[in-house]
Design a protein around this motif. Structure first.
Motif, PDB file in Angstrom:
ATOM      1  N   GLU A 173       0.833  -1.208   0.000  1.00 18.04           N
ATOM      2  CA  GLU A 173       0.000   0.000   0.000  1.00 18.04           C
ATOM      3  C   GLU A 173       0.864   1.254   0.000  1.00 18.04           C
ATOM      4  O   GLU A 173       0.552   2.229  -0.682  1.00 18.04           O
ATOM      5  CB  GLU A 173      -0.947  -0.011   1.200  1.00 18.04           C
ATOM      6  CG  GLU A 173      -2.074  -1.015   1.058  1.00 18.04           C
ATOM      7  CD  GLU A 173      -2.881  -1.204   2.335  1.00 18.04           C
ATOM      8  OE1 GLU A 173      -2.484  -0.674   3.408  1.00 18.04           O
ATOM      9  OE2 GLU A 173      -3.913  -1.897   2.259  1.00 18.04           O
ATOM     10  N   GLU A 174       1.969   1.251   0.776  1.00 11.37           N
ATOM     11  CA  GLU A 174       2.878   2.402   0.791  1.00 11.37           C
ATOM     12  C   GLU A 174       3.507   2.607  -0.579  1.00 11.37           C
ATOM     13  O   GLU A 174       3.627   3.736  -1.056  1.00 11.37           O
ATOM     14  CB  GLU A 174       3.984   2.195   1.839  1.00 11.37           C
ATOM     15  CG  GLU A 174       3.522   2.383   3.266  1.00 11.37           C
ATOM     16  CD  GLU A 174       4.643   2.140   4.271  1.00 11.37           C
ATOM     17  OE1 GLU A 174       5.808   1.898   3.861  1.00 11.37           O
ATOM     18  OE2 GLU A 174       4.341   2.176   5.481  1.00 11.37           O
ATOM     19  N   GLU A 181       2.250   1.679  -3.506  1.00 13.91           N
ATOM     20  CA  GLU A 181       1.221   2.169  -4.416  1.00 13.91           C
ATOM     21  C   GLU A 181       0.933   3.647  -4.175  1.00 13.91           C
ATOM     22  O   GLU A 181       0.743   4.408  -5.121  1.00 13.91           O
ATOM     23  CB  GLU A 181      -0.055   1.341  -4.261  1.00 13.91           C
ATOM     24  CG  GLU A 181       0.069  -0.048  -4.834  1.00 13.91           C
ATOM     25  CD  GLU A 181      -1.133  -0.925  -4.543  1.00 13.91           C
ATOM     26  OE1 GLU A 181      -2.025  -0.507  -3.774  1.00 13.91           O
ATOM     27  OE2 GLU A 181      -1.174  -2.035  -5.089  1.00 13.91           O
ATOM     28  N   ALA A 182       0.938   4.085  -2.916  1.00 14.37           N
ATOM     29  CA  ALA A 182       0.707   5.495  -2.595  1.00 14.37           C
ATOM     30  C   ALA A 182       1.848   6.356  -3.135  1.00 14.37           C
ATOM     31  O   ALA A 182       1.617   7.434  -3.700  1.00 14.37           O
ATOM     32  CB  ALA A 182       0.559   5.685  -1.088  1.00 14.37           C
ATOM     33  N   SER A 194       1.559   6.618  -6.861  1.00 11.63           N
ATOM     34  CA  SER A 194       0.446   7.501  -7.186  1.00 11.63           C
ATOM     35  C   SER A 194       0.865   8.962  -7.042  1.00 11.63           C
ATOM     36  O   SER A 194       0.531   9.794  -7.883  1.00 11.63           O
ATOM     37  CB  SER A 194      -0.740   7.183  -6.275  1.00 11.63           C
ATOM     38  OG  SER A 194      -1.815   8.045  -6.554  1.00 11.63           O
ATOM     39  N   GLU A 195       1.599   9.254  -5.973  1.00 13.81           N
ATOM     40  CA  GLU A 195       2.098  10.624  -5.771  1.00 13.81           C
ATOM     41  C   GLU A 195       3.043  11.030  -6.896  1.00 13.81           C
ATOM     42  O   GLU A 195       2.977  12.160  -7.388  1.00 13.81           O
ATOM     43  CB  GLU A 195       2.822  10.738  -4.430  1.00 13.81           C
ATOM     44  CG  GLU A 195       1.902  10.767  -3.231  1.00 13.81           C
ATOM     45  CD  GLU A 195       2.670  10.857  -1.915  1.00 13.81           C
ATOM     46  OE1 GLU A 195       3.801  11.389  -1.905  1.00 13.81           O
ATOM     47  OE2 GLU A 195       2.127  10.367  -0.905  1.00 13.81           O
ATOM     48  N   GLN A 242       1.029  11.734  -9.985  1.00 13.25           N
ATOM     49  CA  GLN A 242       0.335  13.028  -9.842  1.00 13.25           C
ATOM     50  C   GLN A 242       1.303  14.173 -10.063  1.00 13.25           C
ATOM     51  O   GLN A 242       0.995  15.147 -10.752  1.00 13.25           O
ATOM     52  CB  GLN A 242      -0.329  13.114  -8.451  1.00 13.25           C
ATOM     53  CG  GLN A 242      -1.081  14.402  -8.214  1.00 13.25           C
ATOM     54  CD  GLN A 242      -2.278  14.576  -9.141  1.00 13.25           C
ATOM     55  OE1 GLN A 242      -2.886  13.602  -9.560  1.00 13.25           O
ATOM     56  NE2 GLN A 242      -2.580  15.810  -9.477  1.00 13.25           N
TER      57      GLN A 242
END
Length: 168
Positions: A150-151, A153-154, A157-158, A161
């Protein structure tokens, strides 16, 4: 005679591997709303004296209060007699349920209930054999792996972005 001995040794080895890490072995007679302890570790000996309880009362009054509050509703729903009977009737032969259970000292361990559905060859009643394994370390590793994923993937994602903002 030698072949029979070899078959028995192979069966014993298989049973030993299957039972490794098993805390309890239970049998649930679902249509009769009964249960019995097949074997258990010393910490669970007190359960054997409660076999007079129905399966429903056993799960509701003895087991559920020891299940972690966050896992209890799901546990109760999954272990309800009607749920287990429905699973068998829909063709399910095996179900695994992970949950946290309070152990002496007030701490919680992860347990895994491995349910195997059968129809008794003599009575033709639906039964479930339940093997309970203590899986705390395996669950800890699984949850840590999930957290790291999850970390990652975050972070990705950042980055994505930031890249979109940079080129906008």
């Amino acid at each position: 005679e030698v072949q029979a001995r070899h078959r028995q040794e192979a069966a014993d080895k298989f049973l030993s591997r299957m039972m490794e890490g098993t805390v309890d072995g239970l049998e649930f007679s679902l249509e009769e709303d009964r249960w019995r302890m097949l074997w258990g570790r010393e910490a669970y000996d007190h359960l054997a004296s409660q076999e007079h309880l129905t399966y429903t009362a056993f799960i509701r009054d003895l087991v559920a209060p020891t299940v972690h509050p966050q896992d209890r509703e799901n546990y109760m729903r999954a272990m309800e007699r009607s749920s287990l009977i429905s699973a068998f009737l829909s063709g399910e032969t095996r179900r695994v349920l992970d949950y946290r259970v309070e152990v002496p000292g007030g701490e919680y361990q992860w347990h895994s209930a491995e349910l195997h559905y059968v129809r008794d060859s003599v009575t033709h009643q639906i039964k479930s054999n339940c093997l309970i394994h203590q899986v705390t370390e395996a669950k800890r590793l699984q949850l840590e792996e999930k957290r790291l994923l999850e970390e990652k993937e975050a972070a990705l994602s950042e980055l994505a972005q930031a890249g979109r903002e940079h080129f906008a």
